[in-house]
Enzyme design. Sequence first.
Site, short mmCIF file in Angstrom:
data_model
loop_
_atom_site.label_atom_id
_atom_site.label_comp_id
_atom_site.label_asym_id
_atom_site.label_seq_id
_atom_site.Cartn_x
_atom_site.Cartn_y
_atom_site.Cartn_z
N HIS A 22 48.39 37.28 46.31
CA HIS A 22 47.66 38.08 45.32
C HIS A 22 47.15 37.26 44.12
O HIS A 22 47.26 37.69 42.97
CB HIS A 22 48.53 39.24 44.83
CG HIS A 22 48.82 40.28 45.87
ND1 HIS A 22 47.98 40.53 46.93
CD2 HIS A 22 49.86 41.15 46.03
CE1 HIS A 22 48.49 41.51 47.69
NE2 HIS A 22 49.63 41.89 47.17
N ASN A 57 46.36 39.33 48.99
CA ASN A 57 47.22 39.02 50.14
C ASN A 57 47.56 37.52 50.19
O ASN A 57 47.37 36.81 49.22
CB ASN A 57 46.63 39.51 51.45
CG ASN A 57 47.71 40.05 52.40
OD1 ASN A 57 48.70 39.37 52.64
ND2 ASN A 57 47.52 41.25 52.90
N ARG A 58 48.05 37.05 51.32
CA ARG A 58 48.71 35.74 51.38
C ARG A 58 47.82 34.62 51.90
O ARG A 58 46.99 34.84 52.78
CB ARG A 58 49.95 35.84 52.26
CG ARG A 58 51.04 36.70 51.64
CD ARG A 58 52.21 36.94 52.56
NE ARG A 58 53.25 37.71 51.86
CZ ARG A 58 53.20 39.03 51.69
NH1 ARG A 58 52.20 39.74 52.17
NH2 ARG A 58 54.17 39.65 51.04
N GLN A 104 45.21 46.47 54.35
CA GLN A 104 46.65 46.25 54.38
C GLN A 104 47.33 47.59 54.15
O GLN A 104 47.13 48.22 53.12
CB GLN A 104 47.07 45.25 53.28
CG GLN A 104 48.55 44.90 53.28
CD GLN A 104 48.92 43.78 54.25
OE1 GLN A 104 48.04 43.19 54.88
NE2 GLN A 104 50.19 43.48 54.39
N ASP A 141 53.70 46.73 56.64
CA ASP A 141 53.15 45.82 55.63
C ASP A 141 52.21 44.91 56.40
O ASP A 141 52.43 43.70 56.49
CB ASP A 141 54.28 45.05 54.93
CG ASP A 141 53.81 44.32 53.68
OD1 ASP A 141 52.58 44.32 53.43
OD2 ASP A 141 54.66 43.76 52.97
N HIS A 189 45.29 47.53 44.24
CA HIS A 189 46.65 47.67 44.75
C HIS A 189 47.31 48.97 44.28
O HIS A 189 48.50 49.00 43.96
CB HIS A 189 47.48 46.46 44.33
CG HIS A 189 48.61 46.11 45.24
ND1 HIS A 189 49.68 46.96 45.48
CD2 HIS A 189 48.84 45.01 46.00
CE1 HIS A 189 50.51 46.38 46.32
NE2 HIS A 189 50.03 45.20 46.65
N SER A 190 46.55 50.07 44.28
CA SER A 190 47.15 51.36 43.89
C SER A 190 48.19 51.81 44.91
O SER A 190 48.01 51.65 46.11
CB SER A 190 46.06 52.43 43.76
OG SER A 190 45.28 52.18 42.60
N TYR A 191 49.27 52.36 44.38
CA TYR A 191 50.32 52.97 45.21
C TYR A 191 50.12 54.49 45.11
O TYR A 191 50.18 55.04 44.01
CB TYR A 191 51.72 52.68 44.67
CG TYR A 191 52.21 51.27 44.84
CD1 TYR A 191 51.65 50.20 44.14
CD2 TYR A 191 53.30 50.99 45.66
CE1 TYR A 191 52.15 48.92 44.28
CE2 TYR A 191 53.81 49.71 45.81
CZ TYR A 191 53.22 48.68 45.11
OH TYR A 191 53.72 47.41 45.24
N GLU A 241 45.20 48.62 50.90
CA GLU A 241 44.48 47.54 50.22
C GLU A 241 43.36 47.06 51.14
O GLU A 241 43.62 46.37 52.12
CB GLU A 241 45.45 46.39 49.92
CG GLU A 241 46.67 46.80 49.12
CD GLU A 241 47.87 45.88 49.37
OE1 GLU A 241 47.75 44.66 49.18
OE2 GLU A 241 48.93 46.39 49.77
C1 GLA Z 1 51.34 43.56 49.27
C2 GLA Z 1 52.12 42.72 50.21
C3 GLA Z 1 53.54 43.16 50.21
C4 GLA Z 1 54.10 43.10 48.80
C5 GLA Z 1 53.25 43.93 47.88
C6 GLA Z 1 53.67 43.81 46.46
O1 GLA Z 1 51.14 44.81 49.76
O2 GLA Z 1 51.61 42.75 51.51
O3 GLA Z 1 54.29 42.34 51.05
O4 GLA Z 1 54.12 41.78 48.35
O5 GLA Z 1 51.92 43.55 47.98
O6 GLA Z 1 55.03 44.06 46.29
#
Ligand code: GLA
Length: 380
Positions: free
Chosen positions: A133, A107-108, A317, A279, A207-209, A345
């Site tokens: 990340h 994250n940020r 997240q 998000d 970070h699995s989707y 996440e």
């Molecule tokens: C995380 C962030 C999103 C985006 C994704 C990757 O989930 O919170 O804003 O950056 O990663 O695309």
Amino acid sequence: MKIFLFTLTLGILGMSPSLSHDTHAAEPSITKALFGKTADGAAVDLYTLVNARGMKATITNFGGIVVSLWVPDRDGKEADVVLGFDKLDGYLGKHPYFGALVGRYGNRIAEGQFELDGKTYKLAQNNDGNHLHGGLKGFDKQLWAASSSMTGDGPQLVLSYLSSDGEEGYPGSLSVQVTYTLTEENALKIHYHATTDKPTPVNLTNHSYFNLAGQGEGDILGHQVELFADRFTPVDQGLIPTGELRSVAGTPMDFRQPAAIGARVDQDDEQLVLGKGYDHNFVLKKTKPGALELAARVYEPTHGRVLEVLTTEPGVQFYVGNFLDGTNIGKGNRVYQHRYGFCLETQHFPNSPNLLQFPSTILRPGESYDTTTVYRFSTR
Ligand code: GLA
């Protein structure tokens, strides 16, 4: 093993075993094959983990990426429920962290900067002036050392990486070990361990989707989500938390009762507009800090798969693929369109190194960073 022999014996006798969800019973195993080579010519492996119920995971030591997860539906039919690529090349190119291990800080971090023990550290700014990340070459793009074994818990892959002092601007060399175990309860268990020789922020995640109908099978708007959180961390336009812990009550962030992702995602709500959808980091309800407890439950009604996420972390997240736009061509040539996957996440809160009211993410020499997250599958 016992189930396998039992099934085999019944099979030979021409009888069908009455283990409805164990129709793919197999001997648990972990095997390795060459996945490809990095630009520098380093060999990358793909590990295949199978449990006794036939659930299968493939994981590569490049970025510690979960490449596929084959999970039965309510009729015992398996599908791969995570987004990604068939070949290593897809992961070597630009992609939005499909399946990846994320670090040193998931994250940020605002403006890619933080102060620690009176010193200012500058990190890579790779997301609109912020750090995201782990930076330009985060743990998701590193080649990890790997060792595999069969354990009482199931097939296990241990990935190790030594992040050097100053990498992406972070202080201290950080020794990281991530252990993936595919357990008999159809769960992928992830244990994160790290130690450091200088104080440093650490926030590791995966970070699995997911798409519980199967990867590439449309959007995830019909999935019903339950989040075990009374509060979330509202963000500004850069998706940096303001520092407030806000109640979800009366907002589209309220997932205390199951709700479809699509039910409110496009509402004209300040936070949804800023996030371009969900998000956001949710503050998990905990009986005590660090307890391994349910964070989320997701149900996909057409196939009946259920994903439960348990974690020792204080936050998760919830991201619903708002930035997916069809530019990524995934496994089996599936095109990943807007909201074709969602992420859960597990983590500490974003920008914690600058928001000292949040639980600390600072690891110091002599301490041990240990967190666990479980992605557990069942059907309904
Ligand atoms: C995380 C962030 C999103 C985006 C994704 C990757 O989930 O919170 O804003 O950056 O990663 O695309």
